[in-house]
Every structure is written in C-alpha cells, then in structure tokens.
Design an enzyme around this catalytic site. Structure first.
Site, PDB file in Angstrom:
ATOM      1  N   TYR A   1      -0.434  15.687   7.608  1.00  0.00           N
ATOM      2  CA  TYR A   1       0.611  16.229   6.741  1.00  0.00           C
ATOM      3  C   TYR A   1       0.578  17.751   6.914  1.00  0.00           C
ATOM      4  O   TYR A   1      -0.413  18.381   6.543  1.00  0.00           O
ATOM      5  CB  TYR A   1       0.335  15.885   5.278  1.00  0.00           C
TER       6      TYR A   1
ATOM      7  N   HIS B   1      -7.623   3.197   8.049  1.00  0.00           N
ATOM      8  CA  HIS B   1      -7.791   4.655   8.134  1.00  0.00           C
ATOM      9  C   HIS B   1      -8.715   5.145   7.024  1.00  0.00           C
ATOM     10  O   HIS B   1      -8.555   4.760   5.874  1.00  0.00           O
ATOM     11  CB  HIS B   1      -6.436   5.358   8.032  1.00  0.00           C
TER      12      HIS B   1
ATOM     13  N   PRO C   1       8.859  10.020  -0.026  1.00  0.00           N
ATOM     14  CA  PRO C   1       7.844   9.315   0.767  1.00  0.00           C
ATOM     15  C   PRO C   1       6.548  10.095   1.036  1.00  0.00           C
ATOM     16  O   PRO C   1       5.612   9.533   1.594  1.00  0.00           O
ATOM     17  CB  PRO C   1       8.569   9.005   2.082  1.00  0.00           C
TER      18      PRO C   1
ATOM     19  N   TYR D   1      -4.032   8.919  -3.457  1.00  0.00           N
ATOM     20  CA  TYR D   1      -3.467   8.469  -2.179  1.00  0.00           C
ATOM     21  C   TYR D   1      -3.895   7.038  -1.866  1.00  0.00           C
ATOM     22  O   TYR D   1      -3.081   6.216  -1.429  1.00  0.00           O
ATOM     23  CB  TYR D   1      -3.891   9.417  -1.048  1.00  0.00           C
TER      24      TYR D   1
HETATM   25  P1  RFL Z   1      13.865  -2.738  -0.695  1.00  0.00           P
HETATM   26  O1  RFL Z   1      12.937  -2.739   0.480  1.00  0.00           O
HETATM   27  O2  RFL Z   1      14.936  -1.716  -0.725  1.00  0.00           O
HETATM   28  O3  RFL Z   1      14.504  -4.197  -0.750  1.00  0.00           O
HETATM   29  C1  RFL Z   1      15.627  -4.495  -1.578  1.00  0.00           C
HETATM   30  C2  RFL Z   1      16.305  -5.699  -0.982  1.00  0.00           C
HETATM   31  O4  RFL Z   1      17.366  -6.105  -1.828  1.00  0.00           O
HETATM   32  C3  RFL Z   1      18.474  -6.437  -1.023  1.00  0.00           C
HETATM   33  N1  RFL Z   1      19.674  -6.291  -1.871  1.00  0.00           N
HETATM   34  C4  RFL Z   1      20.422  -7.345  -2.300  1.00  0.00           C
HETATM   35  N2  RFL Z   1      20.310  -8.669  -2.089  1.00  0.00           N
HETATM   36  C5  RFL Z   1      21.242  -9.484  -2.653  1.00  0.00           C
HETATM   37  N3  RFL Z   1      22.311  -9.009  -3.379  1.00  0.00           N
HETATM   38  C6  RFL Z   1      22.451  -7.682  -3.613  1.00  0.00           C
HETATM   39  N4  RFL Z   1      23.479  -7.222  -4.332  1.00  0.00           N
HETATM   40  C7  RFL Z   1      21.468  -6.782  -3.062  1.00  0.00           C
HETATM   41  N5  RFL Z   1      21.315  -5.429  -3.080  1.00  0.00           N
HETATM   42  C8  RFL Z   1      20.225  -5.163  -2.362  1.00  0.00           C
HETATM   43  C9  RFL Z   1      18.403  -5.454   0.137  1.00  0.00           C
HETATM   44  O5  RFL Z   1      19.120  -5.869   1.288  1.00  0.00           O
HETATM   45  C10 RFL Z   1      16.916  -5.399   0.374  1.00  0.00           C
HETATM   46  O6  RFL Z   1      16.488  -6.356   1.326  1.00  0.00           O
HETATM   47  O7  RFL Z   1      13.083  -2.637  -2.071  1.00  0.00           O
HETATM   48  P2  RFL Z   1      11.620  -3.137  -2.506  1.00  0.00           P
HETATM   49  O8  RFL Z   1      11.407  -4.560  -2.109  1.00  0.00           O
HETATM   50  O9  RFL Z   1      11.461  -2.706  -3.913  1.00  0.00           O
HETATM   51  O10 RFL Z   1      10.612  -2.308  -1.564  1.00  0.00           O
HETATM   52  C11 RFL Z   1      10.479  -0.915  -1.703  1.00  0.00           C
HETATM   53  C12 RFL Z   1      10.126  -0.279  -0.360  1.00  0.00           C
HETATM   54  O11 RFL Z   1      11.035  -0.735   0.631  1.00  0.00           O
HETATM   55  C13 RFL Z   1      10.136   1.268  -0.423  1.00  0.00           C
HETATM   56  O12 RFL Z   1       9.618   1.720  -1.632  1.00  0.00           O
HETATM   57  C14 RFL Z   1       9.315   1.901   0.718  1.00  0.00           C
HETATM   58  O13 RFL Z   1       9.884   1.638   1.969  1.00  0.00           O
HETATM   59  C15 RFL Z   1       9.202   3.409   0.512  1.00  0.00           C
HETATM   60  N6  RFL Z   1       8.513   4.090   1.625  1.00  0.00           N
HETATM   61  C16 RFL Z   1       7.118   4.082   1.720  1.00  0.00           C
HETATM   62  N7  RFL Z   1       6.374   3.392   0.819  1.00  0.00           N
HETATM   63  C17 RFL Z   1       5.015   3.321   0.949  1.00  0.00           C
HETATM   64  O14 RFL Z   1       4.352   2.690   0.105  1.00  0.00           O
HETATM   65  N8  RFL Z   1       4.336   3.930   1.983  1.00  0.00           N
HETATM   66  C18 RFL Z   1       5.014   4.648   2.931  1.00  0.00           C
HETATM   67  O15 RFL Z   1       4.377   5.127   3.882  1.00  0.00           O
HETATM   68  C19 RFL Z   1       6.450   4.767   2.800  1.00  0.00           C
HETATM   69  N9  RFL Z   1       7.170   5.451   3.703  1.00  0.00           N
HETATM   70  C20 RFL Z   1       9.242   4.766   2.585  1.00  0.00           C
HETATM   71  C21 RFL Z   1       8.531   5.455   3.624  1.00  0.00           C
HETATM   72  C22 RFL Z   1      10.632   4.769   2.574  1.00  0.00           C
HETATM   73  C23 RFL Z   1      11.315   5.436   3.557  1.00  0.00           C
HETATM   74  N10 RFL Z   1      12.726   5.346   3.495  1.00  0.00           N
HETATM   75  C24 RFL Z   1      13.549   5.046   4.596  1.00  0.00           C
HETATM   76  C25 RFL Z   1      13.382   5.287   2.206  1.00  0.00           C
HETATM   77  C26 RFL Z   1       9.220   6.142   4.606  1.00  0.00           C
HETATM   78  C27 RFL Z   1      10.613   6.169   4.557  1.00  0.00           C
HETATM   79  C28 RFL Z   1      11.298   6.961   5.635  1.00  0.00           C
HETATM   80  C1  PHB Z   2       5.054   6.266   7.812  1.00  0.00           C
HETATM   81  O1  PHB Z   2       4.186   5.951   8.652  1.00  0.00           O
HETATM   82  O2  PHB Z   2       6.232   5.898   7.922  1.00  0.00           O
HETATM   83  C2  PHB Z   2       4.671   7.107   6.654  1.00  0.00           C
HETATM   84  C3  PHB Z   2       3.342   7.449   6.467  1.00  0.00           C
HETATM   85  C4  PHB Z   2       2.976   8.253   5.400  1.00  0.00           C
HETATM   86  C5  PHB Z   2       3.960   8.700   4.529  1.00  0.00           C
HETATM   87  C6  PHB Z   2       5.273   8.350   4.702  1.00  0.00           C
HETATM   88  C7  PHB Z   2       5.646   7.548   5.780  1.00  0.00           C
HETATM   89  O3  PHB Z   2       3.586   9.509   3.488  1.00  0.00           O
END
Ligand code: RFL
Ligand code: PHB
Length: 391
Positions: free
Chosen positions: A200, A72, A293, A385
């Site tokens: 957005y 993108h 997010p 970004y």
């Molecule tokens: P995770 O992915 O939470 O993984 C942690 C892992 O640890 C395990 N765990 C354990 N394992 C063993 N023993 C225990 N006691 C444990 N406790 C936990 C868990 O099961 C899990 O598998 O952390 P990590 O690896 O630091 O990754 C971080 C990302 O997942 C997170 O920051 C992103 O998903 C945030 N996020 C976004 N980030 C972006 O860069 N771009 C995006 O577009 C974006 N959109 C989002 C998002 C997060 C969202 N949610 C649901 C919070 C959109 C959403 C809706």
């Molecule tokens: C997504 O595609 O899930 C997404 C994209 C942009 C954001 C957050 C989530 O800022």
C-alpha cells in the site's frame, strides 16, 4: 412458489447464506438477476480475513482455497520513499489469504448446483413487499414470466444497487454516507507479482496498491480522479505511474511489467443503512453497507453478516426462538462501524486528497511514520486488517 427464506442476490453474501441455511436444514431459494458466467467473472476483492477463511472451510467450501490460495503474513506500507512491514502473526497471531472473490463465488456455485438449494440465475427481482407482515413476497421476472415467491423471511443480499433496501420505509431507514474525491483504476496483468506481499503506497502523485491473483497474475491499482475513463490510460502510462508511486529512495524497487488483460475504474464510497432489519426483511453485505476498498473489508463484512444471520435462522429453526434474529442488526452494526472506521482511516491516510494542503500531507506522513515506529500503532492496524472476531 413458497419458501422459508427468500434470498435476493447471488454474490458472496447470498451464496454463502444459502449454503449455510441449506446445511442447517432451513429451506431457502436464491434469486440472482445475472447469468452464471457474469457472476463468476466479476473482478472484485482479493483478500480473505481469518474469520472468512474459517467460515468457508466450515461449510465445505474451503478445499480449493486451501490448495490454491496464498496465505499472507503481512503487508507493506510504503511512504516517503521507504517501506515498513506489518507482521500479522507477530502482532495478532492471525493471517490473511489471497484468494479472489471470483474463485469464492465459483466454489459456492459449484456446491449449490451439486447439493442445492434452489438457485435461479437471470431472475430479476423487481420488488420486495410486505416487510411488516408475516408473509413477505418477492416479485421477480424469470424466463420472461412475472412470478411471486412467498416467504417467511426475505434477505436482501443484492448489493449497493439492489432493490431490497427500499422495502424498509424511508421513515425507518437511516443512511450515513461519505463519497471520496478519487477513484481506483484497477488492472490485471500477466506478470508475477513484484513483491511477495501486498504494498500500500502513499505518494504525493496519488495512492497505489500492488496485489495479486496468483503467482503469475498481478492486480494493481492507481488513485485517479473521479470520472476517469479507463481507456484514457495507455498501458505505458499506467506502468510509468506505478513505477513513480512505488519508487524507493534507494532505487532498489523494480516493478516487473507484463500484458495488461483488464482495466476498470471503481469509485470510493462509505455507506451504512440502519437498521439492517425491518419486520421480516433483513439486509446483508453491500446491500446494507459499503466501504472503500483500501481496508480490504467489503467481502469480509458480507461474510460476517451472513454467518451471524445463518446462526440466527438455525436457532429459530431448532428452538423456535427469534432472540438471535432480533439481535441481528445490532450485532452486525457494531462490527460494521468498526470496519467503516478502519476503511476510512486507511483511505484518508493513504490517499492525498487533490484539495489537501501541505499541512495535511505532513499529517498523513506522520501517521504512517507512527505505525512504522510503534508496535502499538502497528498492532492496531494488524488487528483490524486481519479482522475482528465474528459476532
Ligand atoms: P455483491 O457482490 O454486489 O452481490 C450482489 C448480487 O445481487 C445481484 N442483484 C440482484 N439479483 C436479483 N435481483 C435484483 N434486483 C438484483 N440486484 C442486484 C447482483 O447481480 C449481485 O450478484 O454483494 P455482496 O454479496 O454483499 O458482496 C460484497 C462484495 O462483493 C464487496 O463488498 C467486495 O467486492 C468489496 N471489495 C473487497 N472486499 C474485501 O473484503 N476485500 C478486498 O480486497 C476487496 N477489494 C472490493 C475490492 C470491491 C471492489 N469493487 C469493484 C467495488 C476491490 C474492488 C475494486
Ligand atoms: C485486491 O487484490 O483486489 C485488493 C487487495 C487489497 C485491497 C483491495 C483490493 O485493500
């Protein structure tokens, strides 16, 4: 059991760190409490920054991303019934990629299972002990048995609700936090995205985001009150609300509808734990920091942390010097705080707080108008970004 680096958590941070350490010849073991299917299906991020794209390619995990990911060149900010496009290559020379976190995780797991290192699913870590000794231990339960992994170092990649952060004594650990008075209702829908680029949208009824997973699957979000039950929103209500929030003054925008295949609600939080290292225990990704997010930063920050950390372990392995490891927390926190600020800025500029006054709404519109009318203001958004250089 014994290893050099014990990794707690198999999300993107833990999986990529294990891959990088394995390639650098550093022995490691990864413990993940969930099963493989759960970790591969967990719907989360969608946007990869340039630095994340580069890191995945460099470690051999970029092949499918380059085939199926959607590069993108910009995003649209929509407010006051009009839209403005932020041109990433024009303003920064960089791009982003739409490639879901679920796919990054699947690609990394497939590499691990084919090439190592050891990855244990359904291994629940109960405690990390001995951070201030030369041989910290991880206690975990696997196949109904309590086990101990002895390590030279432990890295907590176990997310916000993990246990590793608690190995840093309360008197040492400082936390900084902000909770927002709204959440996101996220849906997946089997319908081609109604825009080629992300939108957005600021609207007095609340924020909305149009994103995508593929040319045939849309990902959409709506600002909703905290505590909202996703089941309380009918499909019809969701589409109606999205129509209202994305509407352009000239009536030219039409949102295509399709079957909704998933609905979930995510609260919004900013959080930082300092330092990211205590003795022989280190934190990376969501275990150390959370962003709302709106800036698409969470996954990208997690990747940046482990790139810096893997480099530090490789340096220790080849030269015997702990210099980079000693600098790890400071190196990462500088970038973390920048991303915290950007995510806070995007969140508070685009979401009307339910308590805010008309004065504050005018300030938000004025800020968005500034971005729409100034190359400098737009470049500041584009630079943050698309992601600052890693470490
Ligand atoms: P995770 O992915 O939470 O993984 C942690 C892992 O640890 C395990 N765990 C354990 N394992 C063993 N023993 C225990 N006691 C444990 N406790 C936990 C868990 O099961 C899990 O598998 O952390 P990590 O690896 O630091 O990754 C971080 C990302 O997942 C997170 O920051 C992103 O998903 C945030 N996020 C976004 N980030 C972006 O860069 N771009 C995006 O577009 C974006 N959109 C989002 C998002 C997060 C969202 N949610 C649901 C919070 C959109 C959403 C809706
Ligand atoms: C997504 O595609 O899930 C997404 C994209 C942009 C954001 C957050 C989530 O800022």
């Amino acid at each position: 059991m014994r290893t050099t680096v014990g990794i707690v958590g198999g999300g993107p941070a833990g999986l990529l760190l294990a891959r990088l350490l394995h390639q650098a010849g550093v022995d490691c073991v990864l413990l993940e409490c969930r099963d493989r299917a759960y970790v591969e299906q967990r719907q989360r991020a969608g946007i990869l920054e340039q630095g994340t794209i580069d890191a995945l390619r460099a470690c051999g995990a970029g092949e499918r991303m380059d085939r199926e990911g959607l590069p993108h060149d910009g995003v649209e900010l929509r407010f006051d019934g009009r839209g403005t496009r932020i041109d990433f290559p024009g303003l920064t020379g960089r791009q982003v990629m739409v490639y879901a976190q679920t796919e990054v995780v699947k690609d990394l797991i497939a590499l691990h299972l084919a090439e190592g290192p050891q990855l244990l699913f359904e291994a629940q870590v109960t405690a990390v002990e001995g951070a201030d000794t030369d041989s910290p231990v991880i206690r975990f339960t696997h196949s109904g048995r309590e086990q101990t992994l002895h390590c030279d170092y432990v890295v907590g990649c176990d997310g916000f609700h993990g246990v590793t952060r608690h190995a840093i004594p309360d008197g040492v650990r400082q936390t900084f936090e902000r909770v927002y008075p709204y959440s996101w209702l996220g849906i997946l829908a089997d319908v081609p995205p109604s825009s080629d680029e992300l939108i957005y949208a600021h609207h007095e009824r609340g924020f909305a985001l149009l994103s995508m997973r593929s040319p045939s699957v849309s990902r959409l979000y709506l600002q909703v009150p905290n505590g909202t039950d996703p089941a309380s929103w009918s499909d019809e209500q969701i589409w109606g609300e999205l129509d209202a929030r994305f509407a352009l003054a000239d009536g030219s925008f039409k949102l295509a509808r399709g079957p909704i295949t998933s609905k979930s609600v995510t609260p919004m939080r900013s959080f930082v734990a300092e330092p990211m290292r205590y003795g022989r225990v280190l934190l990376a990704g969501d275990a150390a920091h959370i962003v709302p997010p709106t800036g698409a930063k969470g996954l990208n920050l997690a990747v940046a942390d482990v790139v810096v950390l893997a480099r530090a372990f490789a340096h220790l392995h080849t030269t015997g010097s702990a210099e980079l490891l000693d600098a790890y927390s400071d190196t990462c926190l500088r970038r973390v705080w920048r991303a915290e600020h950007f995510s806070y800025f995007m969140t508070t500029t685009l979401h009307p707080d339910p308590e805010q006054s008309p004065f504050e709404t005018r300030l938000q519109i004025s800020q968005l108008d500034r971005i729409a009318s100034s190359q400098h203001a737009a470049a500041e958004v584009a630079e943050n970004y698309t992601g600052l250089p890693i470490g």
